[in-house]
Design a protein around this motif. Sequence first.
Motif, PDB file in Angstrom:
ATOM      1  N   UNK A 107       0.832  -1.204   0.000  1.00  0.00           N
ATOM      2  CA  UNK A 107       0.000   0.000   0.000  1.00  0.00           C
ATOM      3  C   UNK A 107       0.867   1.255   0.000  1.00  0.00           C
ATOM      4  N   UNK A 108       1.913   1.209   0.757  1.00  0.00           N
ATOM      5  CA  UNK A 108       2.843   2.345   0.832  1.00  0.00           C
ATOM      6  C   UNK A 108       3.455   2.618  -0.543  1.00  0.00           C
ATOM      7  N   UNK A 109       3.979   1.558  -1.170  1.00  0.00           N
ATOM      8  CA  UNK A 109       4.599   1.724  -2.490  1.00  0.00           C
ATOM      9  C   UNK A 109       3.565   2.115  -3.548  1.00  0.00           C
ATOM     10  N   UNK A 110       2.365   1.570  -3.452  1.00  0.00           N
ATOM     11  CA  UNK A 110       1.330   1.913  -4.429  1.00  0.00           C
ATOM     12  C   UNK A 110       1.019   3.400  -4.388  1.00  0.00           C
ATOM     13  N   UNK A 111       0.967   3.968  -3.187  1.00  0.00           N
ATOM     14  CA  UNK A 111       0.692   5.396  -3.060  1.00  0.00           C
ATOM     15  C   UNK A 111       1.808   6.221  -3.679  1.00  0.00           C
ATOM     16  N   UNK A 112       3.052   5.786  -3.487  1.00  0.00           N
ATOM     17  CA  UNK A 112       4.182   6.487  -4.102  1.00  0.00           C
ATOM     18  C   UNK A 112       4.129   6.374  -5.619  1.00  0.00           C
ATOM     19  N   UNK A 113       3.797   5.205  -6.127  1.00  0.00           N
ATOM     20  CA  UNK A 113       3.696   5.018  -7.577  1.00  0.00           C
ATOM     21  C   UNK A 113       2.583   5.871  -8.165  1.00  0.00           C
ATOM     22  N   UNK A 114       1.452   5.930  -7.472  1.00  0.00           N
ATOM     23  CA  UNK A 114       0.336   6.740  -7.961  1.00  0.00           C
ATOM     24  C   UNK A 114       0.681   8.218  -8.001  1.00  0.00           C
ATOM     25  N   UNK A 115       1.627   8.638  -7.173  1.00  0.00           N
ATOM     26  CA  UNK A 115       2.021  10.042  -7.119  1.00  0.00           C
ATOM     27  C   UNK A 115       3.115  10.384  -8.121  1.00  0.00           C
ATOM     28  N   UNK A 116       3.654   9.390  -8.799  1.00  0.00           N
ATOM     29  CA  UNK A 116       4.754   9.622  -9.742  1.00  0.00           C
ATOM     30  C   UNK A 116       4.194   9.957 -11.119  1.00  0.00           C
ATOM     31  N   UNK A 117       4.603  11.074 -11.674  1.00  0.00           N
ATOM     32  CA  UNK A 117       4.060  11.532 -12.951  1.00  0.00           C
ATOM     33  C   UNK A 117       4.377  10.599 -14.115  1.00  0.00           C
ATOM     34  N   UNK A 118       5.409   9.756 -13.972  1.00  0.00           N
ATOM     35  CA  UNK A 118       5.755   8.865 -15.076  1.00  0.00           C
ATOM     36  C   UNK A 118       4.901   7.608 -15.092  1.00  0.00           C
ATOM     37  N   UNK A 119       4.130   7.383 -14.031  1.00  0.00           N
ATOM     38  CA  UNK A 119       3.255   6.209 -13.963  1.00  0.00           C
ATOM     39  C   UNK A 119       1.879   6.605 -14.480  1.00  0.00           C
ATOM     40  N   UNK A 120       1.555   6.111 -15.644  1.00  0.00           N
ATOM     41  CA  UNK A 120       0.289   6.445 -16.288  1.00  0.00           C
ATOM     42  C   UNK A 120      -0.824   5.492 -15.902  1.00  0.00           C
TER      43      UNK A 120
END
Length: 425
Positions: A107-120
């Motif tokens: 969950x922690x990593x998913x939130x970081x990934x969702x906040x990354x502009x390169x992850x569409x």
Amino acid sequence: MCGPVRRLRRERPSVASSIAGRAEIAHPHQPNPARGGTSGGGTPGRSPGEVAGGVRGQRGEAVSRGPGRAPTRRSRTSDAAGKGRDREKERGTHMRIGLIGAGRIGSFHATALAADDSVDDLLITDTDPPRAAGLATRLSARTTTLDTLLRTADAVVITTPTATHAELITRAAAAGLPAFCEKPVALGPRRTREALRAVEEAGTLLQLGFQRRFDPGFRAAREAVRAGRLGRVHTIRAVTSDAAPPPADFLPLSGGLIRDCLVHDFDTVRWLTGREVTEVYARGSAGGAAFFREAGDMDTAAALLTLDDGTLVTATATRYNGAGYDVRMELSGERDQWVAGLGERTPTTSAEPGGPGAPERPWADFLERFEIAYRAELAHFLRAARGEAANPCSGREGLAALLVAEACEVSRRENRPVRVDPLGR
């Protein structure tokens, strides 16, 4: 089946705000019961020249490197690889990331990934579908099956229980996918080597999650040591202390205190100094809850390490540090002495008259203490997966730290110093 592709919102919650207050986050080492969950070498300290082979296409094309990079060996067909190369220009930096495991660290990593502009596009899978669906809803992500994720993602992040890591790493390699995996690859050297062999034969990227390498304090200490500001470093003292013990059912899954906690210190010492551990002497005790003794584990351990240049290292770990979560490393040299992890939230109290008292808000757990580091290592992985950065922590680095832990276990059981064989013979 996957729903229609939805681009993630640009305004996204921070990792801390999304994680805070969730009832399922009860302990820094909380395992995710048997279904999706968390986990709580080359030349040491150097980025191996391993660079990711780029990303797969947004619709599941095979991996290809960007212009000017050598082609990467894949298990995909040449036709699929050609399609991936054809779409490279269309893709840019936009990526579809697959997250395997929707437990606490997932969950922690998913939130970081969702906040990354390169992850569409963020795909989430877990053996507990409702848990995956709840996380996906909060982050405007999508759920899918493991097979579909491995077929359609550009790269994967593995945050499942330790016992599943090696198999998932192997499957990601067979699918031609760059992979980030929380440590360890496996709890033993044999299974670790098998998974690493699969990665190396596939020519894919595997970045292992030793997050202290991305902590600002530890990075500054490394730079100071490498620049010679401390002079000859003769003594290192490492501390890893949990604020409270984990649940009893976590212990059989963890590999024990040395493999679960002290392995971080072993990796950090190698990375920070650039030296190898040649000999260890380890001791442990279990004076706390009975479930430690019942599991054959310890709640407190200490190890004396000798590095190949004669530097002496003490590394201690405990599950019982009521003052708070504490990770520090003191480096003593002929010219100066530095400490990583010493700050206003470090859970220590000075006994000196007029000295600093206990902090008002000591660190509670590893996610809070290392939030910046976790986010930085994941951002680096995304760059490495696109072929824009070298791998900062390969699986071989993880194997080297594991071999030190294995030697410590032998030392503890047999009550003697043990030489560390870097080849693990």
